[in-house]
Design an enzyme around this catalytic site. Structure first.
Site, PDB file in Angstrom:
ATOM      1  N   LYS A  55       7.623  -5.022  -0.863  1.00  0.00           N
ATOM      2  CA  LYS A  55       6.400  -5.407  -1.589  1.00  0.00           C
ATOM      3  C   LYS A  55       5.189  -4.675  -1.044  1.00  0.00           C
ATOM      4  CE  LYS A  55       8.524  -9.798  -2.189  1.00  0.00           C
ATOM      5  NZ  LYS A  55       8.785 -11.046  -1.467  1.00  0.00           N
ATOM      6  N   LYS A 111      12.507   1.743   2.850  1.00  0.00           N
ATOM      7  CA  LYS A 111      13.125   0.726   2.004  1.00  0.00           C
ATOM      8  C   LYS A 111      12.169   0.263   0.908  1.00  0.00           C
ATOM      9  CE  LYS A 111      11.652  -3.368   4.437  1.00  0.00           C
ATOM     10  NZ  LYS A 111      11.773  -4.777   4.550  1.00  0.00           N
ATOM     11  N   LYS A 159       4.706  -5.792  11.583  1.00  0.00           N
ATOM     12  CA  LYS A 159       3.677  -6.642  10.978  1.00  0.00           C
ATOM     13  C   LYS A 159       2.425  -6.677  11.836  1.00  0.00           C
ATOM     14  CE  LYS A 159       6.368  -9.341   7.845  1.00  0.00           C
ATOM     15  NZ  LYS A 159       7.531 -10.210   7.921  1.00  0.00           N
TER      16      LYS A 159
END
Ligand code: TYM
Length: 355
Positions: free
Chosen positions: A223, A220, A112
């Site tokens: 979103k 994976k 992130k």
């Protein structure tokens, strides 16, 4: 007494098949036999600074999707994280026992932070770690890694520990956070010489944690990867996405190893289709007679069988504001009662006392 189960999902958009097979499907099964407390992790969503206008709408979407997928407010406690202020208070207290270094080393944080700083995720290397550290400390950049992102695992640990949950149904990507939760609990217990906090385990009915792949050949479903099939997707849209999934030119010799995109399609097939269907396509792959178009069509049919009934219910539930607000206010009441108990015990052992 039933074992306590806790899990949550961030309201950052609609739920996709990763959320469903990694978490929500187990929530629904577990509510029958466990004391389940499932929540919308709106405070966690703040770590990526969402538009205030969409946060509430997204939270409402997740609630509606929880219930549409089969969560029953009569069986499980369903609540919104920010409705339980005890969580925020214990987050502050637990942070006093958490190291900055161990937080900086978590994979999710590094991913992130890379995104926040505009460092490409596919070039993961030691020098990236150094670049991140530099930019985190440097001040001239208007791109910032906020402290909430760093302390994300503390907040998640508190969600679990404050309810004294022993089982946490989550997908594979959350396993490192659970490991930290156990470590924090052990550290707290040993520092204060208590057995107050319970060490939780991931739970997937005896099977390994699930990682649902995307349709773009690698990685994976997520979103922010733009490779999702959403529960709310119209059937036509879903079929198009499946039919466009990345493949290869097909096996040329019997028993060839599978490329990642094909292995991913088989993973999705295993999650959605009957075992004999999966076996049929595995044999076809092994003897080189497989037609990927047939596999995709089957996959789309079987995904539709899972998502169509859920999709139909989502709209109805979303429109029922009164039901949703009754559900979460009852949920918050129950979640707060347990949380207040643990918080009082935590404060007591830490030496915080009333005058
Ligand atoms: P979040 O919101 O990213 O995802 C919610 C759940 O969906 C699972 N998941 C997947 N599982 C398999 N394959 C995928 N491709 C996939 N994508 C998502 C996640 O593993 C997760 O179970 N930190 C958590 C939310 C949270 C939480 C908690 C969970 C906050 N506090 C306490 C459990 C207990 C998160 O960001 O999940």
């Amino acid at each position: 007494m039933k074992e306590i189960v806790v899990s949550g999902i961030r309201p950052t958009g609609n739920l996709h098949l990763g959320n469903y097979f990694g978490a929500l499907r187990n929530f629904v099964k577990m509510q029958e036999d466990y004391d389940c407390r499932f929540f919308v992790a709106d405070l966690h969503a703040l770590t990526t600074q969402p538009d205030p206008k969409t946060l509430h709408i997204n939270a409402k979407n997740i609630l509606a999707e929880y219930i549409a997928a089969g969560l029953d407010p009569e069986k499980a406690t369903i609540f919104v994280q920010s409705d339980v202020p005890e969580i925020s208070e214990m987050y502050l207290l637990l942070n006093m026992h958490v190291g900055i270094g161990e937080l900086m080393r978590t994979t999710a944080f590094k991913d992130k932070a890379r995104k926040a700083l505009g460092i490409k995720t596919d070039s993961v290397s030691e020098s990236d770690d150094e670049a991140i550290e530099h930019q985190i400390i440097g001040t001239e950049s208007n791109k910032r890694v906020n402290a909430g992102l760093l302390t994300y695992p503390t907040l998640m640990a508190v969600d679990i520990l404050i309810q004294k949950a022993s089982k946490v149904p989550v997908g594979k990507d959350q396993e490192q956070h659970l490991e930290l939760t156990r470590r924090f609990a052990r550290r707290f217990n040993s520092f204060y010489n208590t057995d107050l906090l319970v060490e939780p385990q991931n739970f997937n009915f005896g099977a390994a944690a699930v990682k649902v792949p995307g349709l773009d050949g690698s990685g994976k479903m997520g979103k922010s990867e733009g490779n999702c099939i959403y529960l709310i997707d119209d059937e036509k849209v879903m079929r198009k996405k499946v039919m466009r999934a990345v493949t290869d030119e097909g096996p040329k010799v019997p028993d060839s190893p599978m490329s990642e995109p094909i292995a991913n399609l088989f993973t999705l097939l295993e999650l959605t289709s009957a075992p004999d269907v999966v076996e049929h396509f595995r044999r076809a792959y092994a003897d080189c007679s497989i037609r990927y178009g047939d596999l995709k069509k089957q996959l789309a049919d079987d995904i539709a069988a899972v998502t169509a009934p859920i999709r139909q219910r989502i709209m109805d539930i979303q429109a029922n504001d009164e039901f949703l607000s009754r559900t979460v206010s009852r949920g918050a009441e129950r979640a707060r009662a347990a949380a207040a108990d643990t918080l009082a015990q935590v404060k007591q052992v830490m030496g915080i006392k009333k005058f």
